[in-house]
Motif scaffolding. Structure first.
Motif, short mmCIF file in Angstrom:
data_model
loop_
_atom_site.label_atom_id
_atom_site.label_comp_id
_atom_site.label_asym_id
_atom_site.label_seq_id
_atom_site.Cartn_x
_atom_site.Cartn_y
_atom_site.Cartn_z
N LYS A 278 34.70 36.80 31.93
CA LYS A 278 34.97 37.65 32.25
C LYS A 278 33.93 38.29 33.32
O LYS A 278 33.98 39.00 34.29
N THR A 279 32.91 37.12 33.29
CA THR A 279 31.90 37.11 34.34
C THR A 279 31.53 35.94 34.68
O THR A 279 30.74 35.75 35.32
N HIS A 280 32.45 35.42 34.74
CA HIS A 280 32.38 33.56 35.43
C HIS A 280 32.61 34.25 37.45
O HIS A 280 33.79 34.60 37.82
N PRO A 281 31.97 33.81 37.99
CA PRO A 281 31.80 33.92 39.54
C PRO A 281 33.64 33.29 39.59
O PRO A 281 33.81 34.03 41.29
N LYS B 184 36.28 34.01 39.96
CA LYS B 184 38.11 34.66 39.89
C LYS B 184 39.31 34.31 39.74
O LYS B 184 39.67 35.04 38.54
#
Lengths: 186, 430
Positions: B154-157, B159
Motif C-alpha cells: 500500500k505504498t505505491h503512488p 492509489k
C-alpha cells in the motif's frame, strides 16, 4: 498473561499521558522498530504505519478500565488523551511486577512523546520504508506524504532522531526476545 | 505495460466453484501460476483451523488467489475505456491480485504470533528475492517486481490500483467472503457481486460505486459482518487456534531449553532461532506441520504431546465469557488452582479476544484509517456510503468485541482432586 497488554500499559505509565491516537500508534510503532517488545502488526495506511491490533488493545484496556480515554473537543475535531487508570496501576503492580517497565528506554519514549504527531508520522514512515536506501526513502516520503509538505530539514531532523534513539538504545539492554510468554497471544 | 508479456495462443481456463470459470489470457499470469512459490499455496488452507468447525473449509490460498485474480480481471473489463483508467496498469493489477497472498505460511495467524513474522513481509521478500516469481515478474522490467510489492504494501503512488486490491470493497474481500461462505456451507456470505462489478467506476485515486448500486453494497457490508461473527470468530475455531498457538510456543520453549526431540524439527529450527531464509520459509506448508504434530504426539514432554493430540483429534478447549470482573478478582486464584491440580495455566488457561469493525469512514482530524466507500451520485458528486444508507449508518464505526476464556473442561471432570476441580468449575461458571 496479557503480556502485550502489559507492555502497552507500561509504556503509557512510563510517559504518564499520551495525547492523540495517531501519536500513540506512532510511538508504539517506532518503539517496536527500535527493538522494544511490541508485537502489534502494522500496515501502511493514510497516516503512515497503523495497527488495528493496537487499536483493539487500547479498546480492551479501556474495557478492563485499565486506561482512561478522555475525548476532548478541539476546533473542528476531537482529540483523545490516554492515561493509566487506578485499576491499571493496580494491575501493573500485582500482575506485571516481573515485567519490563521500559525504565531504561524511558528517555527515548519520553522524547518521542514530546514530538508532534506530524513529526512522528514522518519518522514512522521512514522506519516503515527501511531497509530501502535513504535517497529512495526520501523520494517515497515526498510521494506518499505529499499533503504534509515535509521539508528537507524535517527529514534530516527525523533521521537524526532515529540515529540518536538507536544509539541510546544500543547502550541499554533490551528485553529478551527468546523468552516464551505465558500470555494471551491470539 | 505489456513489455515482456505476450498473449497465450489459446485462453486457459480453471473451473472454479465460486466464479464458474477463471480465464487466463496473458503469458505472464500463466507463468506466475506455474512458479513453485505459487504452487506452494495449494498446500496452505485459506481458513487455517476453520475446517475443525466447518468440515468443508478445506479450500486453499491457491484457489482464493486465482479468485482474486479473476475478480480483478472482471473489474478491469468494466473499467476499460473509462476516464481515469490507464490500461497500462492492467498487468500490474492482475499480477498483484494473483500474488497478494504469496507470503502466507501454514496457519499464518499462529505462526506470526509465536515467531514474530509477518506474511506481508514474506510476500514482499518472495516477490523481490531470488525466486521463480521474481524471475517471471522481471521479464516486465527490472522495476516491475518492486511495483507489485509496493501495491501490496500500500505504498505505491497509484492509489486507484492500491484500492482495487485493498480497501473496504476490493477484489480480495469480494473473493474471500464468497469463497469462505461457499466452502463452509453457510448462507451469510452471499451478495450480488455481478451487480457490484457493473456499478464500479475508477475515479482519480479510488474506486467508487454508482449510487444505483447502493443496495448491493449494503448487502456486501452486511454479509461481511455476518461472516466475521458466524465463521471467522467462531469460538470452536478460536479454540483450535488457541491450542495451535500453544503447541508452537511449547515446541519453541523446549527447543530453546535444550530438549532432545525424538524427531528433530529441522524445518522449524530457523523459526526457533529467528534466522529464516526465503528458502526456509517456502519449505513450510501444512503437510509438514501436521507431520510434526503427529510425531510430537509421541514425545516425552507431556504438554506438547497432549496439545498435539488435542489438535489432531479435535479434543478442543471449552470456553466461558470473560470480563473485567474476572481479570481483577478471579484470575490469580484461578491460575493458582490450576497449578494445584497439576495443570500448567500458561498452556491451559487462555484468554482470547475477537474484534471487528464492519465499516468505517474518515472523521475530520481523527486518525480513522479506512478509505470510505463513496457513492457516485447522479449529479457526479461523491457521497460517503453511510450518509446515504441507513443500514450502513447503523453499523458504521461500531466495533464489536468478544472476550473468551478457554480451558480444558475434560481434565476438570476426571477423578482425583475433586474438591479443587469443583472450585475451579464454580469460578468458571461465574
Amino acid at each position: 498473561m496479557l503480556d502485550q497488554h502489559v507492555n502497552v500499559l507500561s509504556l503509557l505509565q512510563t510517559v504518564g499521558e499520551i495525547t492523540g491516537r495517531k501519536k500513540f500508534q506512532k510511538i508504539v510503532f517506532i518503539s517496536k522498530k527500535l527493538g522494544m517488545p511490541f508485537h502489534e502488526k502494522y500496515d501502511f495506511h493514510r497516516y503512515g504505519p497503523y495497527s488495528e491490533e493496537l487499536n483493539l488493545r487500547l479498546e480492551e484496556l479501556q474495557q478492563f478500565e485499565f486506561i482512561s480515554e478522555i475525548k476532548e473537543e478541539m476546533a473542528g475535531y476531537h482529540q483523545y488523551r490516554y492515561q493509566v487508570a487506578t485499576n491499571g496501576e493496580h494491575f501493573l503492580k500485582t500482575k506485571g511486577n516481573n515485567r519490563e517497565t521500559f525504565e531504561q528506554q524511558k528517555n527515548v519514549i519520553q522524547e518521542m512523546n514530546v514530538c508532534s504527531s506530524k513529526f512522528l508520522e514522518l519518522t514512522a514512515t521512514i522506519l516503515f520504508l527501511e531497509p530501502a536506501n535513504q535517497e529512495e526513502i526520501i523520494r517515497k516520503v515526498h510521494v506518499l506524504k505529499k499533503t504534509q509538505n515535509y521539508s528537507k530539514a524535517d527529514i534530516e531532523h527525523a533521521y537524526a532522531h532515529i540515529e540518536r534513539w538507536r544509539q541510546h538504545l544500543n547502550k541499554v539492554k533490551l528485553p529478551s526476545e527468546g523468552r516464551v510468554s505465558s500470555s494471551f497471544d491470539g | 505495460m505489456s513489455r515482456g508479456n505476450t498473449m497465450l495462443k489459446e485462453e486457459k481456463v480453471f473451473k472454479d466453484p465460486v466464479h464458474r470459470y477463471i480465464h487466463v489470457r496473458d503469458q505472464l499470469i500463466w507463468d506466475l501460476i506455474g512458479t513453485k512459490e505459487f504452487q506452494r499455496l495449494r498446500r496452505v488452507r485459506q481458513l487455517g483451523t476453520t475446517f475443525l468447525t466447518f468440515h468443508g473449509a478445506e479450500h486453499t490460498r491457491f484457489n482464493h488467489s486465482l479468485g482474486v485474480y479473476e475478480i480483478m480481471r472482471r473489474m478491469i473489463e468494466v473499467f476499460k475505456g473509462r476516464p481515469h483508467w490507464n490500461e497500462e496498469d492492467r498487468l500490474l493489477c492482475l499480477a498483484t491480485a494473483l500474488l497478494h497472498d504469496i507470503g502466507h505460511g501454514p496457519f499464518s495467524h499462529s505462526f506470526e504470533k509465536v515467531f514474530d513474522t509477518d506474511h506481508e513481509s514474506w510476500t514482499r521478500a518472495i516477490i523481490m528475492g531470488k525466486t521463480e516469481v521474481n524471475a517471471v515478474l522481471r521479464r516486465m522490467g527490472d522495476e516491475f517486481p518492486r511495483e507489485v510489492s509496493e501495491v501490496i504494501e500500500k505504498t505505491h503512488p497509484n492509489k486507484l490500483v492500491v484500492s482495487m486490491i485493498s480497501s473496504q470493497i476490493d477484489a480480495d474481500r469480494m473473493d474471500y467472503l464468497q469463497r469462505d461462505a461457499f466452502y463452509t456451507g453457510v448462507s451469510y456470505g452471499h451478495f450480488d457481486m455481478e451487480r457490484i462489478l457493473r456499478v464500479m467506476r475508477p475515479l482519480d485515486d479510488q474506486v467508487v460505486i454508482k449510487s444505483t448500486g447502493m443496495h448491493a453494497v449494503e448487502d456486501y457490508i452486511m454479509s461481511r459482518y455476518q461472516m466475521y461473527w458466524q465463521v471467522y470468530f467462531h469460538p470452536v475455531t478460536r479454540s483450535a487456534e488457541v491450542i495451535l498457538n500453544k503447541i508452537l510456543r511449547r515446541a519453541k520453549y523446549l527447543y530453546l531449553n535444550g530438549f532432545t526431540f525424538k524427531q528433530f524439527p529441522m524445518h522449524l529450527q530457523p523459526f526457533f532461532d529467528g534466522d529464516i531464509s526465503i528458502a526456509d520459509y517456502l519449505k513450510l506448508d501444512e503437510m509438514i506441520i501436521f507431520y510434526y504434530f503427529q510425531v510430537w504426539e509421541e514425545e516425552q514432554d507431556e504438554i506438547l504431546a497432549d496439545l498435539c493430540g488435542r489438535f489432531l483429534h479435535r479434543r478442543l478447549f471449552q470456553y466461558v465469557e470473560f470480563n473485567q470482573h474476572f481479570i481483577m478478582n478471579e484470575w490469580a486464584g484461578l491460575q493458582e488452582r490450576f497449578k494445584a491440580i497439576g495443570v500448567d495455566p500458561d498452556y491451559y488457561l487462555v484468554i482470547d479476544f475477537s474484534s471487528d469493525l464492519p465499516y468505517d469512514f474518515y472523521r475530520p482530524g481523527e486518525e480513522e484509517e479506512r478509505m470510505p466507500i463513496h457513492l457516485l451520485m447522479n449529479d457526479r458528486k461523491l457521497r460517503e456510503l453511510s450518509r446515504q444508507s441507513d443500514v450502513v449508518e447503523a453499523i458504521s464505526g461500531k466495533k464489536r468485541t468478544d472476550h473468551k476464556l478457554y480451558y480444558p473442561s475434560d481434565i476438570l471432570h476426571t477423578p482425583g482432586q475433586e474438591n479443587e476441580k469443583r472450585e475451579i468449575l464454580e469460578i468458571l461458571s461465574g
